[in-house]
Design an enzyme around this catalytic site. Structure first.
Site, short mmCIF file in Angstrom:
data_model
loop_
_atom_site.label_atom_id
_atom_site.label_comp_id
_atom_site.label_asym_id
_atom_site.label_seq_id
_atom_site.Cartn_x
_atom_site.Cartn_y
_atom_site.Cartn_z
CG ASP A 84 -2.27 0.19 1.11
OD1 ASP A 84 -2.69 0.47 -0.02
OD2 ASP A 84 -3.00 0.04 2.11
CD GLU A 183 -12.11 -0.05 3.24
OE1 GLU A 183 -11.03 0.07 2.60
OE2 GLU A 183 -12.19 0.03 4.47
O1 KIV Z 1 -4.93 -1.04 4.43
C1 KIV Z 1 -5.67 -2.02 4.26
O2 KIV Z 1 -5.61 -3.01 4.98
C2 KIV Z 1 -6.62 -1.96 3.16
C3 KIV Z 1 -7.65 -3.04 3.07
C4 KIV Z 1 -8.63 -2.95 4.17
C5 KIV Z 1 -8.29 -3.08 1.73
O3 KIV Z 1 -6.57 -1.07 2.37
#
Ligand code: KIV
Length: 267
Positions: A84, A183
């Site tokens: 991410d 989400e």
């Molecule tokens: O940061 C995370 O864990 C997420 C998921 C909930 C999709 O973005």
């Protein structure tokens, strides 16, 4: 063994095979999830909450994400790892997004990256994809915008916002995104978006119509009794398990039961 590629993940969608994704933040869980044949491990910035104890994901830095991605990469061999991009690493400019995405791939050892948003990230999605960084989009409730959204609320409830979400999903696909997290959106909208796209959708709180599902690992394991949103299924109650194991250990240490003869290295 080779890791699952984005091509394999997309082929699963075309075969109608559900995609299993879970968040993961460390090498030990990465090994266990890999052995359980989870398709995708998301090193999510949710680690800001479940690992670091923040109230939201905003304080997480790119260096911290890289640290956790490396641990997950070391612990697993087969799953596709998605890293991410944290808040602040890509929103300010196209150049920031390019640098952050490339760093996460290069230093974190992930096979793709995820970023939140629609129209405002299209140029970055296109640039990263062209640079060889596969991008997973994220629409609906985008936790990095929690203050803008006024809380963790379901998105896409009105007809206009649902149409906009679908439009942005198509635009992300057109810009090169290889898949998309949805989400906290109404299930009929998630189904509509999933059917309109060629790329796989991965849902969380978005019903059964997505091509795959993702949960925060610690939620599925029941590690936080304070957290029980309606979409969550806790498959175990590990809070109890952990407290039970630790109380047994504490009692045995205090009673001088542990270490017993069989645990002693002195023979
Ligand atoms: O940061 C995370 O864990 C997420 C998921 C909930 C999709 O973005």
């Amino acid at each position: 063994m080779k890791r699952k590629s984005i091509t394999k993940i997309q082929a699963m969608r075309h075969r109608g095979e559900p995609i299993v994704m879970l968040t993961c933040y460390d090498a030990t869980f990465a090994r266990l999830l890999d052995e359980s044949d989870v398709d995708m491990l998301l090193v999510g910035d949710s680690l800001g909450m479940v690992i670091q104890g923040h109230e939201h994901t905003l304080p997480v830095t790119l260096d911290e994400m890289i640290y956790h991605c490396r641990a997950v990469a070391r612990g697993s061999r087969r799953a596709h790892i998605v890293g991410d991009l944290p808040f602040g690493s890509y929103q300010a400019s196209y150049d920031d997004a390019m640098r952050a995405g490339i760093r996460l791939m290069k230093e974190g050892g992930v096979q793709s990256i995820k970023l939140e948003g629609g129209r405002r990230v299209l140029k970055s999605v296109r640039g990263l994809t062209e640079a060889g960084v596969p991008v997973m989009g994220h629409l609906g409730l985008t936790p990095q915008s929690v203050h803008q959204l006024g809380g963790y609320k379901m998105q896409g409830r009105s007809a206009d916002s649902a149409d906009l979400l679908l439009e942005e999903a198509l635009a992300l696909q057109e810009a090169g995104a290889y898949s998309l997290v949805l989400e906290s959106v109404p299930a009929p909208l998630a189904t509509r978006v999933s059917q309109a796209l060629d790329i796989p959708t991965i849902g969380i709180g978005a019903g059964a119509g997505c091509d795959g599902q993702v949960l925060v690992l610690y939620d599925l394991l029941g590690l936080d009794e304070r957290f029980h949103p309606s979409f969550l299924k806790k498959y175990r109650n590990f809070s109890e398990e952990v407290r039970g194991a630790v109380s047994s250990y504490s009692e045995e240490v205090r009673q001088r039961v542990f270490p017993g003869r069989s645990h002693s290295h002195q023979g």
